[in-house]
Scaffold this active site. Sequence first.
Site, short mmCIF file in Angstrom:
data_model
loop_
_atom_site.label_atom_id
_atom_site.label_comp_id
_atom_site.label_asym_id
_atom_site.label_seq_id
_atom_site.Cartn_x
_atom_site.Cartn_y
_atom_site.Cartn_z
N LYS A 196 0.86 -1.18 0.00
CA LYS A 196 0.00 0.00 0.00
C LYS A 196 0.90 1.23 0.00
CE LYS A 196 -3.53 2.46 2.59
NZ LYS A 196 -4.56 2.39 3.63
N LYS A 248 -2.08 -1.47 -3.94
CA LYS A 248 -2.98 -0.31 -3.89
C LYS A 248 -2.15 0.97 -3.86
CE LYS A 248 -5.99 1.94 -0.65
NZ LYS A 248 -6.35 2.08 0.72
C1 PBG Z 1 -7.15 3.30 5.34
C2 PBG Z 1 -7.62 3.24 3.95
C3 PBG Z 1 -7.52 4.22 2.96
C4 PBG Z 1 -8.10 3.70 1.80
C5 PBG Z 1 -8.55 2.43 2.10
N1 PBG Z 1 -8.23 2.15 3.43
C6 PBG Z 1 -7.03 5.61 3.03
C7 PBG Z 1 -5.67 5.92 3.43
O1 PBG Z 1 -4.83 5.06 3.64
O2 PBG Z 1 -5.41 7.10 3.57
C8 PBG Z 1 -8.19 4.42 0.49
C9 PBG Z 1 -9.18 3.89 -0.48
C10 PBG Z 1 -9.49 4.81 -1.60
O3 PBG Z 1 -8.85 5.86 -1.81
O4 PBG Z 1 -10.44 4.49 -2.34
N2 PBG Z 1 -8.05 2.72 6.23
#
Ligand code: PBG
Length: 323
Positions: A196, A248
């Site tokens: 991520k 991601k």
């Molecule tokens: C954190 C989380 C995020 C997303 C999914 N889980 C945001 C982040 O890490 O700031 C982002 C998903 C998206 O942008 O569609 N719990």
Amino acid sequence: MAFPETRMRRLRSSENMRRLVRSYSLLVDDLVMPLFVRPGEGVRRPIEAMPGNFQLSADELVKDCRRLASLGVPAVILFGIPERKDARASGALSKSGVVQTAVRAVKDALPELVVITDVCLCEYTDHGHCGLLTEAGEVDNDATLEILAEEALSHAAAGADVVAPSDMMDGRVGRIRRALDEGGFKDIAIMAYSAKFASAFYGPFREAAESAPQFGDRRSYQMDSNAREALREVELDVEEGADIVMVKPALAYLDIVRRVRDRFDVPLAVYNVSGEFSMVRAAAERGWIDEEAVMWESLSAMKRAGADIILTYWAAKVAEALS
Ligand code: PBG
């Protein structure tokens, strides 16, 4: 043999010919719809930065899940916006928490639908970081693991089929696996947000989940854009017991998707994140781009890169088009 014997255009002559030779396929089977749940009843609050998406109360959430299930979408992933936030993310753990309540409602109504829960603290902390903080204001990795394990356990107890840690703390997959096994949930799967990246593409989501960090950024836990480091993250998560791994965001990291696909034999998910969706939607609203065509092109790229599973805000639209 080259031209004129070889003519690549022969196999492009009609839609059916193109279908016949296409090297990847996008199926409704691959889709996971992200949904946002908040307390209350009859609530359907539009998310401005993600047109067509809503913060839903559990009763309204069940309606949307019913529609997704009837379209053949196999799974949803739930994000919670709690009544109150505090420094210790207590809203994340309670049996009557917003996600726990929603999971019970959805599984009661639609036992067959796969319910995945996002496991993270950022929606529940008043400071908006994905972990607990030390006195010095730094994210405390090991203390956070204990809370994440409790959170995952409470989601499993509510009936979640899969828990999906998105916090990027070190060791969380192993810690959560141990908690689930000891708690009697050895059959609950873990989908790890393994690679991520710290990304500006999450912008609209932070409005949706009301989870923007109140100071600093997430770069001490989310990844910088390094490919080899991404492979190490995936490897560690697989070793710690991840059943499904994820990359991601999707579009800006398709090279990573391909490398993970080639190296690891576990199901691979990608998250077509909020920014990827909202950019296209916004341009489409201005008449600058054909949303549906760009949607197919984007999701096809993810499949071609090697994704098995796609989390996308277009899940319902794709399912409708395929049905
Ligand atoms: C954190 C989380 C995020 C997303 C999914 N889980 C945001 C982040 O890490 O700031 C982002 C998903 C998206 O942008 O569609 N719990």
